[in-house]
Write a protein that holds these residues in place. Structure first.
Motif, PDB file in Angstrom:
ATOM      1  N   GLY A 196       0.810  -1.211   0.000  1.00  0.00           N
ATOM      2  CA  GLY A 196       0.000   0.000   0.000  1.00  0.00           C
ATOM      3  C   GLY A 196       0.842   1.259   0.000  1.00  0.00           C
ATOM      4  O   GLY A 196       0.522   2.234  -0.693  1.00  0.00           O
ATOM      5  N   MET A 197       1.922   1.243   0.755  1.00  0.00           N
ATOM      6  CA  MET A 197       2.827   2.390   0.757  1.00  0.00           C
ATOM      7  C   MET A 197       3.551   2.525  -0.580  1.00  0.00           C
ATOM      8  O   MET A 197       3.673   3.616  -1.132  1.00  0.00           O
ATOM      9  CB  MET A 197       3.859   2.244   1.884  1.00  0.00           C
ATOM     10  CG  MET A 197       3.312   2.359   3.276  1.00  0.00           C
ATOM     11  SD  MET A 197       4.606   2.018   4.505  1.00  0.00           S
ATOM     12  CE  MET A 197       5.808   3.287   4.095  1.00  0.00           C
ATOM     13  N   GLY A 198       4.039   1.383  -1.093  1.00  0.00           N
ATOM     14  CA  GLY A 198       4.858   1.411  -2.294  1.00  0.00           C
ATOM     15  C   GLY A 198       4.116   1.836  -3.541  1.00  0.00           C
ATOM     16  O   GLY A 198       4.743   2.280  -4.512  1.00  0.00           O
TER      17      GLY A 198
ATOM     18  N   ILE B  20       6.919   7.315  -2.633  1.00  0.00           N
ATOM     19  CA  ILE B  20       7.582   6.438  -1.664  1.00  0.00           C
ATOM     20  C   ILE B  20       8.336   5.329  -2.385  1.00  0.00           C
ATOM     21  O   ILE B  20       9.512   5.101  -2.133  1.00  0.00           O
ATOM     22  CB  ILE B  20       6.542   5.849  -0.684  1.00  0.00           C
ATOM     23  CG1 ILE B  20       5.891   6.980   0.115  1.00  0.00           C
ATOM     24  CG2 ILE B  20       7.206   4.833   0.249  1.00  0.00           C
ATOM     25  CD1 ILE B  20       4.759   6.528   1.001  1.00  0.00           C
ATOM     26  N   GLY B  21       7.659   4.625  -3.292  1.00  0.00           N
ATOM     27  CA  GLY B  21       8.303   3.533  -4.016  1.00  0.00           C
ATOM     28  C   GLY B  21       8.302   2.237  -3.230  1.00  0.00           C
ATOM     29  O   GLY B  21       8.191   2.225  -2.007  1.00  0.00           O
ATOM     30  N   ARG B  22       8.446   1.122  -3.939  1.00  0.00           N
ATOM     31  CA  ARG B  22       8.331  -0.193  -3.324  1.00  0.00           C
ATOM     32  C   ARG B  22       9.645  -0.741  -2.785  1.00  0.00           C
ATOM     33  O   ARG B  22       9.646  -1.654  -1.955  1.00  0.00           O
ATOM     34  CB  ARG B  22       7.769  -1.178  -4.357  1.00  0.00           C
ATOM     35  CG  ARG B  22       6.387  -0.797  -4.877  1.00  0.00           C
ATOM     36  CD  ARG B  22       5.885  -1.797  -5.900  1.00  0.00           C
ATOM     37  NE  ARG B  22       4.567  -1.412  -6.411  1.00  0.00           N
ATOM     38  CZ  ARG B  22       3.867  -2.123  -7.283  1.00  0.00           C
ATOM     39  NH1 ARG B  22       4.373  -3.262  -7.749  1.00  0.00           N
ATOM     40  NH2 ARG B  22       2.685  -1.712  -7.686  1.00  0.00           N
ATOM     41  N   ASP B  23      10.752  -0.234  -3.277  1.00  0.00           N
ATOM     42  CA  ASP B  23      12.041  -0.808  -2.894  1.00  0.00           C
ATOM     43  C   ASP B  23      12.382  -0.516  -1.438  1.00  0.00           C
ATOM     44  O   ASP B  23      12.009   0.522  -0.884  1.00  0.00           O
ATOM     45  CB  ASP B  23      13.152  -0.278  -3.798  1.00  0.00           C
ATOM     46  CG  ASP B  23      13.003  -0.762  -5.235  1.00  0.00           C
ATOM     47  OD1 ASP B  23      12.329  -1.783  -5.437  1.00  0.00           O
ATOM     48  OD2 ASP B  23      13.561  -0.102  -6.137  1.00  0.00           O
ATOM     49  N   PHE B  24      13.112  -1.450  -0.832  1.00  0.00           N
ATOM     50  CA  PHE B  24      13.629  -1.322   0.538  1.00  0.00           C
ATOM     51  C   PHE B  24      12.516  -1.224   1.579  1.00  0.00           C
ATOM     52  O   PHE B  24      12.678  -0.604   2.620  1.00  0.00           O
ATOM     53  CB  PHE B  24      14.594  -0.130   0.646  1.00  0.00           C
ATOM     54  CG  PHE B  24      15.864  -0.346  -0.116  1.00  0.00           C
ATOM     55  CD1 PHE B  24      16.967  -0.920   0.483  1.00  0.00           C
ATOM     56  CD2 PHE B  24      15.949  -0.010  -1.457  1.00  0.00           C
ATOM     57  CE1 PHE B  24      18.128  -1.150  -0.227  1.00  0.00           C
ATOM     58  CE2 PHE B  24      17.101  -0.231  -2.185  1.00  0.00           C
ATOM     59  CZ  PHE B  24      18.194  -0.805  -1.566  1.00  0.00           C
ATOM     60  N   LEU B  25      11.385  -1.858   1.282  1.00  0.00           N
ATOM     61  CA  LEU B  25      10.302  -1.942   2.255  1.00  0.00           C
ATOM     62  C   LEU B  25      10.035  -3.401   2.618  1.00  0.00           C
ATOM     63  O   LEU B  25       8.900  -3.808   2.816  1.00  0.00           O
ATOM     64  CB  LEU B  25       9.031  -1.291   1.699  1.00  0.00           C
ATOM     65  CG  LEU B  25       9.053   0.232   1.574  1.00  0.00           C
ATOM     66  CD1 LEU B  25       7.740   0.744   0.980  1.00  0.00           C
ATOM     67  CD2 LEU B  25       9.307   0.900   2.932  1.00  0.00           C
ATOM     68  N   GLN B  26      11.109  -4.186   2.699  1.00  0.00           N
ATOM     69  CA  GLN B  26      10.988  -5.586   3.098  1.00  0.00           C
ATOM     70  C   GLN B  26      11.484  -5.729   4.540  1.00  0.00           C
ATOM     71  O   GLN B  26      12.639  -5.408   4.822  1.00  0.00           O
ATOM     72  CB  GLN B  26      11.813  -6.492   2.171  1.00  0.00           C
ATOM     73  CG  GLN B  26      11.313  -6.541   0.741  1.00  0.00           C
ATOM     74  CD  GLN B  26      11.714  -5.332  -0.082  1.00  0.00           C
ATOM     75  OE1 GLN B  26      12.808  -4.805   0.087  1.00  0.00           O
ATOM     76  NE2 GLN B  26      10.834  -4.895  -0.958  1.00  0.00           N
ATOM     77  N   PRO B  27      10.636  -6.200   5.447  1.00  0.00           N
ATOM     78  CA  PRO B  27      11.069  -6.322   6.842  1.00  0.00           C
ATOM     79  C   PRO B  27      12.067  -7.450   7.015  1.00  0.00           C
ATOM     80  O   PRO B  27      12.133  -8.383   6.211  1.00  0.00           O
ATOM     81  CB  PRO B  27       9.758  -6.630   7.581  1.00  0.00           C
ATOM     82  CG  PRO B  27       8.910  -7.308   6.545  1.00  0.00           C
ATOM     83  CD  PRO B  27       9.250  -6.648   5.236  1.00  0.00           C
ATOM     84  N   GLY B  28      12.865  -7.362   8.059  1.00  0.00           N
ATOM     85  CA  GLY B  28      13.865  -8.383   8.314  1.00  0.00           C
ATOM     86  C   GLY B  28      14.562  -8.149   9.641  1.00  0.00           C
ATOM     87  O   GLY B  28      14.083  -7.385  10.487  1.00  0.00           O
ATOM     88  N   PRO B  29      15.719  -8.788   9.815  1.00  0.00           N
ATOM     89  CA  PRO B  29      16.434  -8.685  11.097  1.00  0.00           C
ATOM     90  C   PRO B  29      17.333  -7.455  11.214  1.00  0.00           C
ATOM     91  O   PRO B  29      18.078  -7.328  12.188  1.00  0.00           O
ATOM     92  CB  PRO B  29      17.273  -9.965  11.121  1.00  0.00           C
ATOM     93  CG  PRO B  29      17.553 -10.246   9.679  1.00  0.00           C
ATOM     94  CD  PRO B  29      16.325  -9.807   8.929  1.00  0.00           C
ATOM     95  N   GLY B  30      17.293  -6.555  10.228  1.00  0.00           N
ATOM     96  CA  GLY B  30      18.150  -5.360  10.261  1.00  0.00           C
ATOM     97  C   GLY B  30      19.125  -5.358   9.102  1.00  0.00           C
ATOM     98  O   GLY B  30      19.522  -6.410   8.609  1.00  0.00           O
TER      99      GLY B  30
END
Length: 454
Positions: A260-262, A267-277
């Motif tokens: 929804g943000m991307g 804003i764009g879709r890149d670098f919106l993947q959650p993870g451990p840091g």
């Protein structure tokens, strides 16, 4: 990657020297050679130089071995340790040496950059543009110019800043089809800047075929752009990680949130993947360096400083998340780990989340079994000594109480939930990269935990 063509005729007479045969220098040099430019890479580390001359690539980057081999065979790409030989007759000399964080304050260590500048000055025989490819603090290009003038008052040269924007795992494509090429020149001296611009337009002319934009700026702007770009992307990662935590509290789905943000082009879709840091060679180093640059300029960057703090806290907290999935403790339990590098398609372990996570698990009494397709050799000196390294993912799962996904290698996505359930002792999956389908995992009888998904 083939939307451009090698230049023929006069274009092939262009010669450049690349000081430094590490990741940036080797990838950049090989790609320039593929353009049809004659490239001399200078590498002073004897072991690395020997490997390069023998056709052995000391880093993992998909496609790089073939690119180096073909251009070496064609005579466009050579390796040596003699700066004078490489610089003689070169229209442009690129500095691509390391700038590691300085102990104590995180500022970039410029000793190798300054040493390269002195050696280049001594080797100059005619006009050349001295181009900084390394990531360096604002003001470094002007300092390089001072060093060269002090070393060789008679030298005819200009300086430029040409930061790299190469993503590990897709660096060749990034170089061949870049979003932009940023070149900083000394715009206080228009005639000098114009001369240097002419040389660098010639060097980058092959990219005109793919209509890659060349942005010419001042020196300081180009130097700052690299830090600002990486810090902004790091902020996006830390932001979506915090949103993932909030989604877990509220019963929302972080992937739908990210989509929804991307969809908003701002804003764009890149670098919106959650993870451990985030980890790697750039984001941790560059966020720290930008914070230091801002402090020295008395213009604090609070968002960047907070990003650093959020990321460190996240990596530190992941071991606790794994323990919680195991009932509160990993003592006496076997933890299987899939992936060790900071991201897929690289063997880079720098600042990888696996390092603090595995150390904390070992300290808590866990037995750790791990597998990474290309990163285990680099991982061994950095991880607890008693980690057991396996030959594949299924061997990791054998007898494991909990299986943890730390790096989203594509091969892991194809693992059968039923096969994992059959091999594991206690079927607990902690998927810190959200690569598995929760429904399929639970249908196989596995206890499945992911990030930011209800």
């Amino acid at each position: 990657m083939r939307g451009w063509q090698k230049r023929e005729g006069g274009g092939q007479k262009v010669r450049i020297a690349m000081i430094g045969g590490g990741y940036v220098g080797l990838v950049s040099g090989a790609c320039f050679a593929e353009f049809g430019i004659n490239v001399s890479i200078v590498e002073t580390n004897p072991e690395r130089l020997s490997a390069l001359r023998d056709g052995r690539i000391p880093i993992y980057e998909p496609g790089l071995d073939a690119l180096v081999a073909s251009n070496s065979q064609a005579g466009r790409l050579t390796f040596g340790d003699d700066i004078a030989q490489a610089v003689t007759g070169a229209e442009a000399v690129f500095i691509a040496v390391g700038t590691p964080p300085r102990n104590g304050d995180g500022a970039a260590d410029l000793q190798y950059v300054h040493a390269a500048a002195r050696q280049i000055a001594e080797a100059l025989t005619g006009y050349a543009v001295i181009v900084t490819k390394s990531t360096v603090p604002v003001g470094t290009s002007r300092r390089i110019a001072e060093i060269i003038r002090q070393t060789r008052p008679d030298a005819d040269f200009d300086v430029a800043s040409n930061p790299e924007f190469l993503r590990e795992g897709s660096a060749i494509g990034d170089f061949m089809r870049p979003d932009r090429v940023i070149i900083g020149l000394d715009q206080r001296l228009p005639e000098r800047a114009s001369r240097a611009e002419g040389v660098l337009r010639q060097v980058y002319r092959p990219l005109s075929v793919v209509e890659a934009p060349l942005l010419f700026t001042g020196l300081e702007t180009a130097e700052l752009t690299k830090y600002a770009s990486n810090s902004f992307l790091a902020m996006k990662i830390s932001f979506i990680n915090e949103m993932a935590d909030l989604c877990e509290k509220l019963g929302a789905n972080v992937h739908d949130l990210a989509r929804g943000m991307g969809m908003d082009k701002r804003i764009g879709r890149d670098f919106l993947q959650p993870g451990p840091g985030y980890g790697g060679s750039c984001f941790p180093k560059d966020t720290l360096a930008l914070s230091r640059i801002a402090q020295e300029a008395h213009s604090a960057c609070r968002l960047v400083e907070t990003t650093v703090q959020v990321n460190e806290a996240r990596k530190a907290g992941m071991a606790g998340r794994i323990a919680a999935a195991c009932g509160g403790s990993v003592a006496g339990k076997t933890v299987g780990v899939l992936g060790l590098t900071f991201k897929p398609e690289t063997d880079d372990m720098r600042e990888s989340a696996s390092i603090p996570i595995l150390h904390r698990l070992a300290e808590a009494g866990a037995t750790i079994r791990a597998y990474d397709p290309v990163g285990m050799a680099a991982a061994k000196p950095l991880l607890p000594q008693d980690v057991v390294y396996c030959t594949d993912a299924l061997e990791v799962a054998e007898g494991a109480d909990v299986l943890v996904v730390l790096t989203e290698w594509n091969m892991f996505r194809a693992l059968s939930p039923a096969e994992l359930a059959k091999r594991m002792r206690n079927g607990v999956i902690v998927d810190l990269r959200n690569i598995f389908d929760p429904t399929a995992m639970r249908a196989a009888g596995l206890t499945y935990e992911s990030v930011g998904r209800p």
